[in-house]
Every structure is written in C-alpha cells, then in structure tokens.
Design a protein around this motif. Sequence first.
Motif, PDB file in Angstrom:
ATOM      1  N   ARG A  56      -7.743  -9.924  -7.192  1.00  0.00           N
ATOM      2  CA  ARG A  56      -7.554  -9.900  -5.736  1.00  0.00           C
ATOM      3  C   ARG A  56      -6.556 -10.951  -5.304  1.00  0.00           C
ATOM      4  O   ARG A  56      -5.663 -10.694  -4.493  1.00  0.00           O
ATOM      5  CB  ARG A  56      -8.901 -10.112  -5.044  1.00  0.00           C
ATOM      6  CG  ARG A  56      -8.853  -9.962  -3.524  1.00  0.00           C
ATOM      7  CD  ARG A  56     -10.061 -10.599  -2.867  1.00  0.00           C
ATOM      8  NE  ARG A  56     -10.135 -12.033  -3.137  1.00  0.00           N
ATOM      9  CZ  ARG A  56      -9.376 -12.941  -2.530  1.00  0.00           C
ATOM     10  NH1 ARG A  56      -8.457 -12.565  -1.641  1.00  0.00           N
ATOM     11  NH2 ARG A  56      -9.503 -14.223  -2.823  1.00  0.00           N
ATOM     12  N   VAL A 103      -2.852 -10.031  -6.164  1.00  0.00           N
ATOM     13  CA  VAL A 103      -2.267  -9.036  -5.257  1.00  0.00           C
ATOM     14  C   VAL A 103      -2.097  -9.619  -3.863  1.00  0.00           C
ATOM     15  O   VAL A 103      -1.092  -9.364  -3.181  1.00  0.00           O
ATOM     16  CB  VAL A 103      -3.142  -7.769  -5.240  1.00  0.00           C
ATOM     17  CG1 VAL A 103      -2.619  -6.763  -4.215  1.00  0.00           C
ATOM     18  CG2 VAL A 103      -3.179  -7.124  -6.625  1.00  0.00           C
ATOM     19  N   ALA A 104      -3.057 -10.418  -3.432  1.00  0.00           N
ATOM     20  CA  ALA A 104      -2.970 -11.037  -2.104  1.00  0.00           C
ATOM     21  C   ALA A 104      -1.788 -11.991  -2.000  1.00  0.00           C
ATOM     22  O   ALA A 104      -1.281 -12.239  -0.895  1.00  0.00           O
ATOM     23  CB  ALA A 104      -4.265 -11.769  -1.790  1.00  0.00           C
ATOM     24  N   LEU A 149      -0.744  -8.584   0.554  1.00  0.00           N
ATOM     25  CA  LEU A 149      -1.535  -7.363   0.696  1.00  0.00           C
ATOM     26  C   LEU A 149      -3.018  -7.695   0.820  1.00  0.00           C
ATOM     27  O   LEU A 149      -3.512  -8.645   0.206  1.00  0.00           O
ATOM     28  CB  LEU A 149      -1.319  -6.439  -0.500  1.00  0.00           C
ATOM     29  CG  LEU A 149       0.107  -5.926  -0.706  1.00  0.00           C
ATOM     30  CD1 LEU A 149       0.187  -5.050  -1.951  1.00  0.00           C
ATOM     31  CD2 LEU A 149       0.585  -5.146   0.521  1.00  0.00           C
ATOM     32  N   ASP A 150      -3.721  -6.893   1.594  1.00  0.00           N
ATOM     33  CA  ASP A 150      -5.161  -7.093   1.820  1.00  0.00           C
ATOM     34  C   ASP A 150      -5.939  -6.328   0.747  1.00  0.00           C
ATOM     35  O   ASP A 150      -6.419  -5.223   0.970  1.00  0.00           O
ATOM     36  CB  ASP A 150      -5.543  -6.612   3.219  1.00  0.00           C
ATOM     37  CG  ASP A 150      -7.013  -6.863   3.538  1.00  0.00           C
ATOM     38  OD1 ASP A 150      -7.638  -7.686   2.835  1.00  0.00           O
ATOM     39  OD2 ASP A 150      -7.531  -6.224   4.465  1.00  0.00           O
ATOM     40  N   ALA A 151      -6.064  -6.925  -0.434  1.00  0.00           N
ATOM     41  CA  ALA A 151      -6.774  -6.289  -1.543  1.00  0.00           C
ATOM     42  C   ALA A 151      -8.268  -6.569  -1.415  1.00  0.00           C
ATOM     43  O   ALA A 151      -8.682  -7.687  -1.091  1.00  0.00           O
ATOM     44  CB  ALA A 151      -6.255  -6.822  -2.872  1.00  0.00           C
ATOM     45  N   VAL A 176      -6.406  -1.154  -1.651  1.00  0.00           N
ATOM     46  CA  VAL A 176      -5.651  -1.601  -0.482  1.00  0.00           C
ATOM     47  C   VAL A 176      -5.681  -0.453   0.515  1.00  0.00           C
ATOM     48  O   VAL A 176      -5.285   0.677   0.183  1.00  0.00           O
ATOM     49  CB  VAL A 176      -4.190  -1.964  -0.828  1.00  0.00           C
ATOM     50  CG1 VAL A 176      -3.402  -2.231   0.443  1.00  0.00           C
ATOM     51  CG2 VAL A 176      -4.136  -3.190  -1.740  1.00  0.00           C
ATOM     52  N   ASP A 177      -6.200  -0.717   1.700  1.00  0.00           N
ATOM     53  CA  ASP A 177      -6.313   0.324   2.744  1.00  0.00           C
ATOM     54  C   ASP A 177      -7.045   1.564   2.225  1.00  0.00           C
ATOM     55  O   ASP A 177      -6.689   2.702   2.558  1.00  0.00           O
ATOM     56  CB  ASP A 177      -4.929   0.713   3.260  1.00  0.00           C
ATOM     57  CG  ASP A 177      -4.238  -0.429   3.989  1.00  0.00           C
ATOM     58  OD1 ASP A 177      -4.955  -1.283   4.557  1.00  0.00           O
ATOM     59  OD2 ASP A 177      -2.995  -0.472   3.980  1.00  0.00           O
ATOM     60  N   LEU A 201       1.221  -0.149  -6.376  1.00  0.00           N
ATOM     61  CA  LEU A 201       1.463  -1.371  -5.612  1.00  0.00           C
ATOM     62  C   LEU A 201       2.929  -1.528  -5.234  1.00  0.00           C
ATOM     63  O   LEU A 201       3.248  -2.073  -4.168  1.00  0.00           O
ATOM     64  CB  LEU A 201       0.995  -2.579  -6.423  1.00  0.00           C
ATOM     65  CG  LEU A 201      -0.520  -2.700  -6.606  1.00  0.00           C
ATOM     66  CD1 LEU A 201      -0.846  -3.823  -7.589  1.00  0.00           C
ATOM     67  CD2 LEU A 201      -1.209  -2.950  -5.263  1.00  0.00           C
ATOM     68  N   LEU A 225       3.901  -0.334  -1.914  1.00  0.00           N
ATOM     69  CA  LEU A 225       3.447  -1.132  -0.774  1.00  0.00           C
ATOM     70  C   LEU A 225       4.309  -2.369  -0.569  1.00  0.00           C
ATOM     71  O   LEU A 225       4.421  -2.878   0.544  1.00  0.00           O
ATOM     72  CB  LEU A 225       1.986  -1.544  -0.985  1.00  0.00           C
ATOM     73  CG  LEU A 225       0.992  -0.402  -1.204  1.00  0.00           C
ATOM     74  CD1 LEU A 225      -0.399  -0.960  -1.467  1.00  0.00           C
ATOM     75  CD2 LEU A 225       0.972   0.547  -0.007  1.00  0.00           C
ATOM     76  N   ASP A 226       4.895  -2.856  -1.670  1.00  0.00           N
ATOM     77  CA  ASP A 226       5.773  -4.022  -1.586  1.00  0.00           C
ATOM     78  C   ASP A 226       6.714  -3.974  -2.781  1.00  0.00           C
ATOM     79  O   ASP A 226       6.267  -4.065  -3.930  1.00  0.00           O
ATOM     80  CB  ASP A 226       4.951  -5.315  -1.615  1.00  0.00           C
ATOM     81  CG  ASP A 226       5.785  -6.546  -1.270  1.00  0.00           C
ATOM     82  OD1 ASP A 226       6.942  -6.618  -1.751  1.00  0.00           O
ATOM     83  OD2 ASP A 226       5.287  -7.423  -0.548  1.00  0.00           O
TER      84      ASP A 226
END
Length: 342
Positions: free
Chosen positions: A118, A121-122, A126-128, A138-139, A196, A199-200
């Motif tokens: 977590r 990734v954070a 990102l809100d993992a 994520v989401d 991932l 997302l980024d």
Amino acid sequence: MGGAREGASPGAAAVPLVHRSRSLDPYENLALEHELAARVRPGEHLLFLWRNERTVVIGRNQNAWAECDVRALGEDGGRLARRQSGGGAVFHDAGNLNFTFASSRAEHDVSRNLDVVRRAVASFGLDARVTGRNDVTVDGAKFSGNAFFRSHGVQVHHGTLMVGVQVGQLARYLKPDPRKLQAKGIASVRSRVVNLSSLDERITVDALAGALVDAFEQTMGARCEAFPAERLDQGALAAARDRFSSWEWRFGAVRPFTDTVEERFAWGGVEFRLNVVRGTVAGVQAYSDALDAAFVERMARALEGARYHASSLAEALAGVPCEDDAHERMVEDCRALFEARV
C-alpha cells in the motif's frame, strides 16, 4: 544499514533482505522463491521481486484445463505453472511485478506486508486500499492479489502487481475450457482489474520495485541488505526448477476430474467420458450409435493409461488394430477429435 525509521513496527533487530530476479522463466523463479524461503533465518524478513513472461500460474489445488485455455497458451509460446500456494489462476507477463515476503512463522505479519504494498503505491499519490480476500485496489479495481504457503517453518506470502499487463492476453488465456469438464479443484474468482501505469504514467516496473524496497525499509525500520548469494545451492535450485517445470507437477498434481469429448461423424456419433486421475486417464466410458459398437469400445479401452494430453491420447488410438478401412476412418476421426479438443 541505517537506524530505525519512523513507522517501524518490528524493531531495530529486524533484518530486511531483498533479492530481485533477472529471469523471466516462471520455473526458475518459483524454484528461486522456494530456495530463498528455505534459507531465511529467524529475525530476517525477505522481499523477493520477480517477473515471468507469458505465463498462466494456477493455485496448488486447481485444474489447469478448467482454469485457462491451455491449448491457446501453448500455441502462443506461453507456459503453464503451478505454484505452492492456494488461490486462483493469474496471468503473468513482463508488465506484472511479483513480490514475495518470507519470514519465520512467529514473525510473520500479513497486515505489515500488505502495508508495504500500500505504501509503495501510495508514494505515487494513489489511494490504494486492502480489500476483500487480501486484494489491493484503487477505486474498487484490483491490481494485486495475494496467496500464502508454508515452507521449512517459514511463512511465505506472495502476490502480483499489475503495472502494464497485456490485458487482452489475460482475457484470452484466463477462461474456462468450453468443454463439459467437471473438475473438483478450486475455481478462480474473476475481478475487475486495472494496470497501475494507466493511473499514473510514472509507475513502471522498475519505479514500483524501487518504491517497494523503500516502503519495506520504512516498515521494517532498517536498511535492506542483499540476500547472501552464498546461501543458495545451485544444485538444489536446478532440482527445484526440474520439479516446478515437470508435467507431473503442473498437470499431474490435480484432483480427479471427468471430461466429456463428443462429436458426430459420417459413421455415427461418439461420446467419450474420461475419468482422469493425476493427469492420467484411469477409465473411459464410450457411447455411440455407430454400427460397429464393439470397435468404439476397443478405442475406449486403448485410451486407458494415457496421459490427458492431445498427443498422448491420439498416440494411444493409433495403436488400435484395424481390420478394414472403416476402422481406420473411425480411428483417424477420433484421433483428430482429441487433437482438436484436449
């Protein structure tokens, strides 16, 4: 090595070790994972990072034929691997980063391991979150699944991280065989997944690997050291690779199941019900409206003892004595049937 960092939970005595494989061979990586875990000592915590090329990895108690399109995978040059842990089937390619945590059972902490993932990734903003059956999302979209096993008194926790996986290939291979196959193994649970990198764009395999090591150090409160290469026995590694790549482990290590193969030909319809035990045909029931029912039974008996593999089944039928052209036609049709369906 540095001193304890903020957020450390196990204390300064913990020794974090890291090893990254440069191989894309799934059997080499599974062997390396096995041998690394076997040599982790009390007080040590291992992070192993690895990747595979075009591979479907099934869980310890799964049936390969029920979980993926084995034929399509082989035709595309892919490989089928069976891991030591439970859980469902997953697709690996070079865009997937796999992680393994290993430590003694007394010092094992799944929540801590997942927090490493977590945090990594954070670090990209990102809100993992950890959800469900130890998935990381994520989401609401899953990018990491996890599984567990024990080896030599060491608890092993491993999982996947989808960075830039070819999702089209995932969809091509991870689908049950359309035939009437009744398996007693553990079925996979399909989830909505996300890469991932979508997302980024900063998230690459190398960038995420670096973030995992940083998060591992932060969580353990000490600088990582390289796993001592001298602990690895090359002979043991080669033996482990032979085991993980063997047909007996990948296909034979499966619970008994039944498969029905049927077709209609000019000479009549035929249905073979195969009882498969440890990847070998233990018994066959044949049903047909062909005029020569006895010859159909003869073909069924010839299949017993053959491996549950297209070429093995076809080869078994090739040895059936034929008395005339009609028999030869029946054999050739059934050989082609198994080559096309199994």
